[in-house]
Design a protein around this motif. Structure first.
Motif, PDB file in Angstrom:
ATOM      1  N   MET A  79       0.754  -1.164   0.153  1.00 47.07           N
ATOM      2  CA  MET A  79      -0.178   0.150  -0.148  1.00 47.07           C
ATOM      3  C   MET A  79       0.935   1.474   0.044  1.00 47.07           C
ATOM      4  SD  MET A  79      -3.028  -1.096   2.386  1.00 47.07           S
ATOM      5  CE  MET A  79      -1.876  -1.519   3.954  1.00 47.07           C
ATOM      6  N   TRP A  80       2.145   0.820   0.195  1.00 51.75           N
ATOM      7  CA  TRP A  80       2.715   2.300   0.423  1.00 51.75           C
ATOM      8  C   TRP A  80       4.009   2.729  -1.474  1.00 51.75           C
ATOM      9  CZ3 TRP A  80       3.467   5.779   4.810  1.00 51.75           C
ATOM     10  CH2 TRP A  80       2.978   5.357   5.990  1.00 51.75           C
ATOM     11  N   PHE A 229      -6.382  -2.665 -10.107  1.00 53.72           N
ATOM     12  CA  PHE A 229      -7.460  -3.706  -9.367  1.00 53.72           C
ATOM     13  C   PHE A 229      -6.351  -3.670  -8.272  1.00 53.72           C
ATOM     14  CE2 PHE A 229      -8.284  -6.754  -6.600  1.00 53.72           C
ATOM     15  CZ  PHE A 229      -9.642  -6.657  -5.876  1.00 53.72           C
ATOM     16  N   ARG A 230      -6.297  -2.766  -6.888  1.00 55.07           N
ATOM     17  CA  ARG A 230      -5.867  -3.258  -6.287  1.00 55.07           C
ATOM     18  C   ARG A 230      -6.057  -4.266  -4.807  1.00 55.07           C
ATOM     19  NH1 ARG A 230      -1.779   1.919  -4.468  1.00 55.07           N
ATOM     20  NH2 ARG A 230      -0.173  -0.008  -3.992  1.00 55.07           N
ATOM     21  N   HIS A 445      -4.611   5.074   7.173  1.00 55.42           N
ATOM     22  CA  HIS A 445      -4.158   4.731   5.796  1.00 55.42           C
ATOM     23  C   HIS A 445      -5.790   4.972   4.933  1.00 55.42           C
ATOM     24  CE1 HIS A 445      -5.418   1.409   2.125  1.00 55.42           C
ATOM     25  NE2 HIS A 445      -4.142   2.388   1.734  1.00 55.42           N
ATOM     26  N   GLY A 446      -5.693   5.938   3.948  1.00 60.23           N
ATOM     27  CA  GLY A 446      -6.732   6.479   3.006  1.00 60.23           C
ATOM     28  C   GLY A 446      -7.343   5.139   1.724  1.00 60.23           C
ATOM     29  N   TYR A 447      -7.916   4.958   1.978  1.00 56.93           N
ATOM     30  CA  TYR A 447      -9.258   3.710   0.819  1.00 56.93           C
ATOM     31  C   TYR A 447      -8.378   4.470  -0.464  1.00 56.93           C
ATOM     32  CZ  TYR A 447     -12.367   2.052   4.635  1.00 56.93           C
ATOM     33  OH  TYR A 447     -12.994   1.995   5.008  1.00 56.93           O
ATOM     34  N   TYR A 448      -7.975   5.512  -0.567  1.00 54.11           N
ATOM     35  CA  TYR A 448      -7.327   5.381  -1.778  1.00 54.11           C
ATOM     36  C   TYR A 448      -5.971   5.952  -2.219  1.00 54.11           C
ATOM     37  CZ  TYR A 448     -11.968   5.348  -4.401  1.00 54.11           C
ATOM     38  OH  TYR A 448     -13.209   4.764  -4.419  1.00 54.11           O
ATOM     39  N   GLY A 449      -4.957   5.859  -1.223  1.00 50.50           N
ATOM     40  CA  GLY A 449      -3.986   5.784  -1.235  1.00 50.50           C
ATOM     41  C   GLY A 449      -3.379   6.761  -0.462  1.00 50.50           C
ATOM     42  N   TYR A 450      -3.617   7.444   0.174  1.00 48.86           N
ATOM     43  CA  TYR A 450      -3.241   8.715   1.561  1.00 48.86           C
ATOM     44  C   TYR A 450      -2.737   7.929   2.319  1.00 48.86           C
ATOM     45  CZ  TYR A 450      -4.181  13.298  -1.431  1.00 48.86           C
ATOM     46  OH  TYR A 450      -4.037  13.839  -2.412  1.00 48.86           O
ATOM     47  N   MET A 462       0.490  14.186   5.838  1.00 45.98           N
ATOM     48  CA  MET A 462      -0.183  13.026   4.858  1.00 45.98           C
ATOM     49  C   MET A 462       0.385  13.192   3.521  1.00 45.98           C
ATOM     50  SD  MET A 462      -3.758  14.644   3.727  1.00 45.98           S
ATOM     51  CE  MET A 462      -4.472  14.929   5.519  1.00 45.98           C
ATOM     52  N   TYR A 463       0.708  12.001   3.375  1.00 47.97           N
ATOM     53  CA  TYR A 463       1.393  11.495   2.066  1.00 47.97           C
ATOM     54  C   TYR A 463       0.710  10.327   1.403  1.00 47.97           C
ATOM     55  CZ  TYR A 463       5.524   8.744  -0.409  1.00 47.97           C
ATOM     56  OH  TYR A 463       6.603   8.296  -1.401  1.00 47.97           O
ATOM     57  N   ASP A 464       0.808  11.007   0.069  1.00 44.86           N
ATOM     58  CA  ASP A 464       0.157  10.828  -1.765  1.00 44.86           C
ATOM     59  C   ASP A 464       1.082   9.409  -1.893  1.00 44.86           C
ATOM     60  OD1 ASP A 464      -1.348  10.098  -3.307  1.00 44.86           O
ATOM     61  OD2 ASP A 464      -1.514  12.223  -4.495  1.00 44.86           O
ATOM     62  N   THR A 465       0.691   8.112  -1.563  1.00 45.96           N
ATOM     63  CA  THR A 465       1.342   6.857  -2.409  1.00 45.96           C
ATOM     64  C   THR A 465       1.328   6.724  -3.993  1.00 45.96           C
ATOM     65  OG1 THR A 465      -0.661   5.813  -2.297  1.00 45.96           O
ATOM     66  CG2 THR A 465       0.917   5.685  -0.145  1.00 45.96           C
ATOM     67  N   THR A 466       0.616   7.384  -4.597  1.00 46.64           N
ATOM     68  CA  THR A 466      -0.344   7.418  -5.672  1.00 46.64           C
ATOM     69  C   THR A 466       0.770   8.084  -6.875  1.00 46.64           C
ATOM     70  OG1 THR A 466      -1.819   8.596  -5.603  1.00 46.64           O
ATOM     71  CG2 THR A 466      -3.080   6.617  -5.180  1.00 46.64           C
ATOM     72  N   GLN A 467       0.885   9.187  -5.957  1.00 46.31           N
ATOM     73  CA  GLN A 467       1.898  10.166  -6.445  1.00 46.31           C
ATOM     74  C   GLN A 467       3.550  10.426  -5.945  1.00 46.31           C
ATOM     75  OE1 GLN A 467       1.673  11.950  -9.589  1.00 46.31           O
ATOM     76  NE2 GLN A 467      -0.486  10.960  -9.572  1.00 46.31           N
ATOM     77  N   SER A 468       3.845   9.665  -5.328  1.00 49.13           N
ATOM     78  CA  SER A 468       4.594   9.969  -3.754  1.00 49.13           C
ATOM     79  C   SER A 468       5.290  10.484  -3.445  1.00 49.13           C
ATOM     80  CB  SER A 468       6.153   8.818  -5.280  1.00 49.13           C
ATOM     81  OG  SER A 468       5.920   7.684  -4.934  1.00 49.13           O
TER      82      SER A 468
END
Length: 904
Positions: A79-80, A229-230, A445-450, A462-468
């Motif tokens: 998830m990270w 899908f993850r 853990h945010g459902y959409y990747g935060y 607060m970290y956005d894993t989708t954009q790193s």
């Protein structure tokens, strides 16, 4: 070999003993009697030799491998890490069914299990493509809570109620049935959708490639990382028939599934790219997972319970010794933070019934307790549990004891934390969960990747894993604090029109959209927001209770517009006459105290947190001056001054509020201009000029107008209207000297051809001087004086009295240029008395002359001399009994006919 092909259509295998030709390329061995590899067959088959050829004798039914185990495919489980487009599992159906053996099917069923670990904006479950152009032959996906699909390239919009609850780490079962242009969908074994498919082609081609977890924009390619899908996908079966309700229920309740005759993920060997695979028992799908997170801060029990509640959880309790051992082992990692031999609260209590220990979570009884030797020993005084650090066993203690310990919280996927303050389009993007540990603290853990966690600088990041990249930072007041509730964050990236390094209010709470989140993260009903009482423990529900939101560019001098552009704004108006302070017919004026209530709508405005009464919805003086409101002038005010005693504007709800904005950090209840009335109440007192007509006094009826004019706005923009205008008279109708009979109001206008203003013409009263008093004072007294049978001296005295009465009455009336009826009455009475006086004077003169005339007596005649009636006496009798009564009768008939006829 064409003669040796096996036709796998199950409809052809319904009869036993039927021989089917087998494609030798699909068999484990060739040219001899063999057992077919069952993992490659849709049916249980035995191969025999028949005249030199290889054939199959098939029995009805397929292999149910799920009873032994099912394949579970894991995709992008870290998830990270940001989402990837190269993680996919796929299978080429064209190789299984060459040369179009099974191509276009009008009936297809697709069933599978999924367990997401992180959501994507476009969560692809299955994609079937036959070419680069026909890449959406069948595409099953989920966006937020809504399920959707493409069928032969056409996106289907006819199923808005096809939804699935959003929950991470939870298995969900789906079945889609496509049958000759009709569609059925099942979620968790329950039918959720049914209806026609809008497409020109009802059949589906099976000559293509199936992919799991990625959408094919090209055949076996063109993957997009935002459409991945993850999580886990398992037990995918595709049937060339309509699956029954019983089969759906069987699968959804983990009783196994018949392998799909077109495809089965438990039979076919899929190509896996970055995909893990494991085998589990099918019953695992239906098991309720019980997980927990430990908050490693020492708190008393009430504060520990509150810590769990603020993240949507409850204090955890093991139900078996094995679970208790796992909890104890997990807690050992926090021995530095939980510095006590009794280091952990356990979520059970026997407060309801002694020695019957029930869980905080669901009140279920824990039968396998793990007490220390000689425990429990506190009786009814010790109803709560602490864990003993050396061995993990339980000791009972008082629930009110001031003993700090750490707390495990049982995870509840049905009550996610919600992040408010950003600008998400999908509500599920605001959902967070407390998941694992980072930096010695639980992270969100945010459902959409935060991810929200405490970094090495002891800031919450607060970290956005989708954009790193880092989104925002906040520093909390203590090391034991969590970013639950409302806090001011500093942005580290530009987001939602906010620049880098700007500050923004954001909040984490489990409050639903119908609740208000206190600054500390507690939840109260929205009805308790701004109700004048402190319902939040931090009193934050009474902060910032503004009720008015002005749009950009709003001008207070510009009136609102009607929803019908060709019509003005029509004001509802209520005039209440509170009292008539003074009525002066001499000054020709009335002094009135009244209330004016005006209602209108301003569609430009938005209103917040309205109560159920006007008293709760009063606008502040600052708000009142910032909005447009009608201005009232009084054209006929007596001295040019009107006293405004009080002015207030309140709001009245007409309809339900707007759908809550899930991004609103304040969580205010908003109402549109169409659903709210502005109610202006004005309390006036003033003197108004009147034009009294006293010709018929005292039987006159006076109508005095109060004029209320809309100022500074043309009639074409804002206007009164008759059907929305009323007047009420609230004082006693019988006043000293006057009687109020009724009140009326009319809508008119005033101005010239260039500018006309709407105006109310209020007849606040219809008054007539009290007739009994005036009749006694004027008419009765005058009549009695005029009709007295008196002599000259008395007549003169009576005339003087009558004139005095007339003079006093005239002085009490307004001066007029015309003769009033009361004047005529007094003139009549005076004239009558004057006539009587003259008659007496005349008759007395006649009588004196007769007395001076000599009487002639003849001496030689003896005759009786009779008394002679004097002429004066005859005149007096005639006037008294004939002339005066006739005059009185004629005058009164004419006078009262005119007077009463006009008065009534």
């Amino acid at each position: 070999m064409s003669e040796e092909r096996l036709w796998r259509d199950l409809s052809q295998c319904a009869m036993s003993e039927e021989r089917l030709w087998c494609d030798l390329s699909q068999c484990a061995m060739s040219e001899e009697r063999l057992w077919r590899d069952l993992s490659q067959c849709a049916m249980s088959c035995v191969v025999t030799d028949n005249d030199g050829k290889i054939c199959l004798i098939c029995s009805v039914g397929g292999t149910d491998k799920s009873r032994d185990g099912v394949n579970v495919f894991g995709m992008q489980l870290d998830m990270w890490s940001p989402p990837r487009s190269d993680v996919v599992a796929k299978y080429n159906l064209s190789l299984k069914f060459p040369q179009g053996e099974i191509s276009n099917l009008e009936t297809v069923s697709v069933c599978y299990w999924v367990q997401p670990t992180t959501l994507a904006s476009y969560e692809t479950h299955l994609s079937l493509a036959v070419s680069d152009q026909e890449n959406d032959v069948l595409h099953l996906y989920r966006r937020g809570e809504h399920l959707g699909f493409y069928y032969n390239g056409v996106r289907q919009f006819g199923f808005p109620n096809l939804t699935s609850s959003i929950g991470l780490h939870v298995w969900s079962h789906y079945c889609h049935v496509f049958q000759r242009g009709e569609y059925r969908a099942y979620v968790g074994g329950e039918e959720r959708a049914r209806g026609p498919i809008f497409t020109t082609k009802a059949s589906l081609s099976m000559q293509g490639i199936i992919t799991l977890g990625q959408e094919q924009d090209q055949l076996a390619g063109g993957y997009d990382s935002s459409q991945t899908f993850r999580g886990y996908i398992a037990q995918l079966n595709i049937y060339n028939r309509s699956i029954t309700d019983e089969e759906v229920d069987q699968q959804a309740t983990c009783q196994g599934a018949t392998l799909g005759d077109i495809f089965s993920s438990d039979r076919e060997e899929m190509e896996k790219f970055g995909v893990s695979m494991e085998t589990i028992n099918v019953t695992e799908f239906c098991k309720k997972m019980v997980e927990y997170i430990i908050f490693p801060e020492m708190r008393y029990l009430p504060q520990s319970k509150l810590t769990c509640e603020r993240v949507g959880y409850e204090v955890y309790s093991p139900t078996t010794p094995a679970e208790n051992t796992m909890l104890h082992n997990s807690s050992v990692q926090f021995t530095e933070e939980c510095k006590s031999n009794y280091h952990l609260w356990v979520g059970v209590t026997d407060e309801e019934e002694e020695d019957v220990w029930r869980k905080f979570v669901d009140n279920d009884v824990v039968t396998e307790t793990v007490f220390e030797t000689n425990e429990p020993n506190g009786g009814t005084g010790e109803n709560c549990i602490l864990m003993f650090l050396p061995n993990g066993r339980w000791v009972d203690t008082s629930c009110d004891i001031e003993w700090p310990a750490c707390v495990p919280c049982q995870i509840d996927q049905t009550a996610p934390l919600r992040l408010r303050g950003l600008c998400y389009m999908n509500e599920a993007e605001t959902f967070f969960e407390v998941l694992g540990y980072k930096g010695g603290k639980p992270f969100l853990h945010g459902y959409y990747g935060y991810m929200v966690y405490r970094n090495e600088r002891e800031e919450w990041q607060m970290y956005d894993t989708t954009q790193s990249e880092t989104v925002a930072l906040v520093t909390l007041p203590s090391r034991d604090s969590y970013p639950i509730g409302r806090h001011v964050w500093t942005l580290k990236k530009s987001i939602c029109n906010n620049l880098i390094n700007s500050t923004i209010h954001m909040s984490f709470s489990v409050c639903n959209n119908f609740e208000f989140s206190c600054s500390n993260g507690d939840c109260i009903l929205k009805e308790q927001r701004c109700n004048g009482k402190n319902d939040c423990t931090d009193f934050s529900d009474e902060d910032n209770c503004e009720m008015l939101v002005l749009p950009q560019g709003y001008r207070a001098n510009q009136p609102p517009v009607n929803s019908s552009e060709d019509e003005p704004i029509y004001l509802t108006s209520i005039v209440r006459i509170l009292r008539l302070v003074d009525i002066s017919d001499v000054r020709r004026s009335i002094n009135v105290e009244m209330e004016l209530e005006l209602w209108w709508q301003d569609l430009r405005l938005t209103y917040l947190n309205l109560g159920d009464t006007l008293e709760l919805n009063k606008l502040t003086s600052e708000d009142t001056t910032s909005i447009w409101k009608p201005k009232i002038t009084f054209p006929n005010v007596y001295d040019g001054n009107i006293n405004t005693i009080e002015e207030e504007i309140s709001l009245r709800k007409l309809a339900d509020p707007q759908t809550p904005d899930f991004n609103d950090v304040k969580m205010d209840v908003a109402y549109t201009g169409e659903s709210t009335l502005l109610v202006q109440k004005l309390h006036y007192s003033g003197t108004f000029a009147c034009s009294f007509d006293v010709f018929y006094y005292p039987f006159d009826t006076q109508r005095c107008f109060i004029l209320l004019q809309l100022a500074s706005v043309r009639k074409e923009h804002t206007s009164f209207t008759s059907d929305k205008t009323t007047v009420d008279y609230l004082e006693e109708k019988l006043l000293p000297g006057y009687e109020v009979t009724h009140c009326t109001v009319a809508v008119t206008d005033r101005g010239n051809n260039e500018t006309r203003h709407s105006m109310l013409q209020v007849r606040p009263y219809t008054v007539g001087e009290t007739r009994v008093d005036q009749t006694l004072d004027s008419y009765c007294a005058g009549s009695l004086l005029a009709y007295l049978h008196v002599r000259l001296a008395v007549s003169l005295t009576t005339l003087l009295v009558l004139y005095t009465l007339f003079s006093n009455t005239s002085n009490s009336l307004p001066i007029t240029a015309y003769v009033k009826m009361i004047d005529v009455w007094f003139f009549y009475c005076i004239f009558l008395l004057f006539f009587i006086t003259l008659t007496h004077v005349l008759t007395e003169h006649m009588d004196n002359r007769e007395r001076e005339r000599p009487i002639v007596v003849h001496p030689l005649r003896r005759q009786k001399v009779e008394p002679k009636v004097r002429e004066a006496e005859r005149v007096l009798v005639t006037v008294r009994w004939v002339v005066v009564p006739v005059l009185v009768l004629l005058f009164n008939l004419i006078y009262w006919a005119l007077l009463l006829g006009s008065a009534f």
